[in-house]
Design an enzyme around this catalytic site. Structure first.
Site, PDB file in Angstrom:
ATOM      1  N   SER A 112       0.837  -1.205   0.000  1.00 37.09           N
ATOM      2  CA  SER A 112       0.000   0.000   0.000  1.00 37.09           C
ATOM      3  C   SER A 112       0.868   1.249   0.000  1.00 37.09           C
ATOM      4  CB  SER A 112      -0.877  -0.002   1.265  1.00 37.09           C
ATOM      5  OG  SER A 112      -1.370   1.291   1.547  1.00 37.09           O
ATOM      6  N   TYR A 168      -3.396  -0.124   9.996  1.00 36.51           N
ATOM      7  CA  TYR A 168      -3.231  -0.492   8.578  1.00 36.51           C
ATOM      8  C   TYR A 168      -1.823  -0.146   8.105  1.00 36.51           C
ATOM      9  CZ  TYR A 168      -4.476  -0.600   3.578  1.00 36.51           C
ATOM     10  OH  TYR A 168      -4.542  -0.870   2.237  1.00 36.51           O
TER      11      TYR A 168
HETATM   12  P1  NAP Z   1     -12.008  -4.936  -0.590  1.00 35.25           P
HETATM   13  O1  NAP Z   1     -12.769  -4.391  -1.737  1.00 35.25           O
HETATM   14  O2  NAP Z   1     -12.378  -4.566   0.808  1.00 35.25           O
HETATM   15  O3  NAP Z   1     -11.983  -6.561  -0.716  1.00 35.25           O
HETATM   16  C1  NAP Z   1     -11.346  -7.269   0.304  1.00 35.25           C
HETATM   17  C2  NAP Z   1     -11.419  -8.744  -0.038  1.00 35.25           C
HETATM   18  O4  NAP Z   1     -10.668  -9.452   0.946  1.00 35.25           O
HETATM   19  C3  NAP Z   1     -12.843  -9.311  -0.016  1.00 35.25           C
HETATM   20  O5  NAP Z   1     -12.992 -10.249  -1.073  1.00 35.25           O
HETATM   21  C4  NAP Z   1     -12.904 -10.054   1.325  1.00 35.25           C
HETATM   22  O6  NAP Z   1     -13.710 -11.221   1.309  1.00 35.25           O
HETATM   23  C5  NAP Z   1     -11.463 -10.508   1.467  1.00 35.25           C
HETATM   24  N1  NAP Z   1     -11.071 -10.756   2.860  1.00 35.25           N
HETATM   25  C6  NAP Z   1     -11.069  -9.884   3.896  1.00 35.25           C
HETATM   26  N2  NAP Z   1     -10.630 -10.493   5.018  1.00 35.25           N
HETATM   27  C7  NAP Z   1     -10.342 -11.787   4.671  1.00 35.25           C
HETATM   28  C8  NAP Z   1      -9.859 -12.922   5.385  1.00 35.25           C
HETATM   29  N3  NAP Z   1      -9.580 -12.857   6.693  1.00 35.25           N
HETATM   30  N4  NAP Z   1      -9.692 -14.082   4.713  1.00 35.25           N
HETATM   31  C9  NAP Z   1     -10.007 -14.165   3.394  1.00 35.25           C
HETATM   32  N5  NAP Z   1     -10.472 -13.132   2.649  1.00 35.25           N
HETATM   33  C10 NAP Z   1     -10.629 -11.958   3.300  1.00 35.25           C
HETATM   34  O7  NAP Z   1     -10.464  -4.559  -0.729  1.00 35.25           O
HETATM   35  P2  NAP Z   1      -9.634  -3.951  -1.969  1.00 35.25           P
HETATM   36  O8  NAP Z   1      -9.770  -2.481  -2.001  1.00 35.25           O
HETATM   37  O9  NAP Z   1      -9.935  -4.762  -3.191  1.00 35.25           O
HETATM   38  O10 NAP Z   1      -8.154  -4.256  -1.463  1.00 35.25           O
HETATM   39  C11 NAP Z   1      -7.527  -5.493  -1.715  1.00 35.25           C
HETATM   40  C12 NAP Z   1      -6.124  -5.391  -1.142  1.00 35.25           C
HETATM   41  O11 NAP Z   1      -5.472  -4.238  -1.684  1.00 35.25           O
HETATM   42  C13 NAP Z   1      -6.091  -5.202   0.380  1.00 35.25           C
HETATM   43  O12 NAP Z   1      -4.959  -5.862   0.907  1.00 35.25           O
HETATM   44  C14 NAP Z   1      -5.908  -3.692   0.534  1.00 35.25           C
HETATM   45  O13 NAP Z   1      -5.298  -3.369   1.773  1.00 35.25           O
HETATM   46  C15 NAP Z   1      -5.002  -3.407  -0.614  1.00 35.25           C
HETATM   47  N6  NAP Z   1      -5.003  -2.028  -1.089  1.00 35.25           N
HETATM   48  C16 NAP Z   1      -6.173  -1.426  -1.459  1.00 35.25           C
HETATM   49  C17 NAP Z   1      -6.107  -0.119  -1.978  1.00 35.25           C
HETATM   50  C18 NAP Z   1      -7.332   0.631  -2.408  1.00 35.25           C
HETATM   51  O14 NAP Z   1      -7.214   1.858  -2.601  1.00 35.25           O
HETATM   52  N7  NAP Z   1      -8.471  -0.009  -2.565  1.00 35.25           N
HETATM   53  C19 NAP Z   1      -4.879   0.513  -2.124  1.00 35.25           C
HETATM   54  C20 NAP Z   1      -3.720  -0.132  -1.692  1.00 35.25           C
HETATM   55  C21 NAP Z   1      -3.795  -1.421  -1.195  1.00 35.25           C
HETATM   56  P3  NAP Z   1     -15.310 -11.164   1.596  1.00 35.25           P
HETATM   57  O15 NAP Z   1     -15.891 -10.498   0.366  1.00 35.25           O
HETATM   58  O16 NAP Z   1     -15.711 -12.606   1.709  1.00 35.25           O
HETATM   59  O17 NAP Z   1     -15.500 -10.355   2.844  1.00 35.25           O
HETATM   60  C1  GCO Z   2      -7.070   5.129   3.343  1.00 37.40           C
HETATM   61  C2  GCO Z   2      -7.165   4.215   2.154  1.00 37.40           C
HETATM   62  C3  GCO Z   2      -5.794   3.720   1.788  1.00 37.40           C
HETATM   63  C4  GCO Z   2      -5.890   2.795   0.609  1.00 37.40           C
HETATM   64  C5  GCO Z   2      -4.564   2.308   0.187  1.00 37.40           C
HETATM   65  C6  GCO Z   2      -3.690   3.403  -0.284  1.00 37.40           C
HETATM   66  O1  GCO Z   2      -7.990   5.114   4.176  1.00 37.40           O
HETATM   67  O2  GCO Z   2      -6.068   5.858   3.408  1.00 37.40           O
HETATM   68  O3  GCO Z   2      -8.040   3.134   2.415  1.00 37.40           O
HETATM   69  O4  GCO Z   2      -5.218   3.072   2.869  1.00 37.40           O
HETATM   70  O5  GCO Z   2      -6.671   1.691   0.941  1.00 37.40           O
HETATM   71  O6  GCO Z   2      -3.953   1.498   1.124  1.00 37.40           O
HETATM   72  O7  GCO Z   2      -2.549   2.823  -0.886  1.00 37.40           O
END
Ligand code: NAP
Ligand code: GCO
Length: 262
Positions: free
Chosen positions: A142, A155
């Site tokens: 992230s 986080y």
């Molecule tokens: P999201 O939309 O909240 O989806 C999260 C997924 O993880 C869901 O499918 C959920 O399953 C699953 N999950 C959560 N806890 C779990 C567990 N204990 N065991 C198995 N599955 C689990 O998240 P996202 O935005 O796609 O993010 C995906 C990854 O990218 C995360 O690691 C997040 O920190 C990272 N990330 C996101 C962003 C962003 O801006 N969105 C940026 C940087 C990094 P269920 O549907 O069954 O609950």
């Molecule tokens: C926040 C956001 C971020 C993104 C991502 C950024 O609340 O700042 O959720 O944490 O999820 O991780 O890279």
């Protein structure tokens, strides 16, 4: 060198969002897709979506924080699909709470999913990767692996730790032809960030939405599809000499001080 035919890829938390996009992209590069999620109805719906795309994905309900459940899932995958060649540790949660108001249980839960689970998943697949002559691990880090901000202490601590776990797996297992790298997405339009993009009661954009656009040279939020090319690269032979690297896919946020006042 970007061909993934003959490879089995496990993407955790790939019911929707970033995980679903990455799994779809790895499938389009030829990989056989396996994924898991927490909630059975989400896994079932995701299976339907994958099949509509012509992707023969295998979905499992498994909590990545539960080592016994993970070991059982890996055994089931090995017998039903095959040994895992590519692991994408994508599953993750966030809790946006000012640190001094956050309970230790809330802090621990975020660290459990975002840091301990990638350890559990990687520990479960590395022995077979060693036996099979190598493998690929991609940890979804992230911006918060590098930067902090208000309300995301757990986080940021977890994602900072995940960056170092990535480097340590690369260090400890690189000699077995295992490459472990990270992808550090910027701000991506998924359910996880939806609260940061909601229109205000007066119809105006969320202040955080405007803030992120001003901090991003690209001037926009990322889409899950923006992460597919980097994921295919790190999952393929094209990255066989890339190890311990965090590839930031952030539209330039980390390079930019932010839009200057007019
Ligand atoms: P999201 O939309 O909240 O989806 C999260 C997924 O993880 C869901 O499918 C959920 O399953 C699953 N999950 C959560 N806890 C779990 C567990 N204990 N065991 C198995 N599955 C689990 O998240 P996202 O935005 O796609 O993010 C995906 C990854 O990218 C995360 O690691 C997040 O920190 C990272 N990330 C996101 C962003 C962003 O801006 N969105 C940026 C940087 C990094 P269920 O549907 O069954 O609950
Ligand atoms: C926040 C956001 C971020 C993104 C991502 C950024 O609340 O700042 O959720 O944490 O999820 O991780 O890279």
């Amino acid at each position: 060198m970007f061909d993934l035919n003959g490879k089995v890829a496990l993407v955790t938390g790939a019911n929707y969002g970033i995980g679903f996009a990455i799994a779809r992209g790895l499938a389009e590069a030829g990989a056989k897709i396996v994924f898991n999620g927490l909630q059975e109805e989400h896994v079932k719906k995701a299976m339907e979506e994958y099949h509509k795309l012509g992707i023969d994905a295998h979905g499992y309900v498994c909590d990545c924080c539960d080592e016994k459940a993970v070991q059982n899932m890996i055994s089931q995958i090995k017998s039903e699909v095959g040994d895992i060649d590519i692991l994408v540790n994508n599953a993750g949660i966030i809790k946006r709470i000012p640190m001094i108001e956050m309970s230790v249980e809330e802090f621990r839960k975020v660290v459990d999913v975002d840091l301990n689970a990638p350890f559990i998943m990687s520990k479960a697949v590395i022995p077979d990767m060693i036996k099979n002559g190598g493998g690929k691990i991609i940890n979804i880090c992230s911006m918060m692996s590098e930067l902090g901000r208000e309300t995301v202490s757990a986080y940021a601590a977890a994602k900072g730790g995940l960056k170092m776990l990535t480097k340590n797996i690369a260090s400890e297992y690189g000699g077995y032809n295992i490459q472990c790298n990270g992808i550090g997405p910027g701000y991506i339009e998924t359910p996880q960030t939806a609260p940061l993009r909601e229109l205000q009661a007066d119809g105006k954009p969320h202040p955080f939405d405007s803030f992120i656009k001003s901090k991003t040279p690209a001037g926009r939020w990322g889409k899950p599809e923006d992460l597919v090319g980097p994921a295919v690269f790190l999952a393929s032979d094209a990255s066989n000499f890339v190890n311990g690297h965090i590839l930031y896919v952030d539209g330039g946020i980390l390079a930019y001080i932010g839009k200057q006042p007019n």
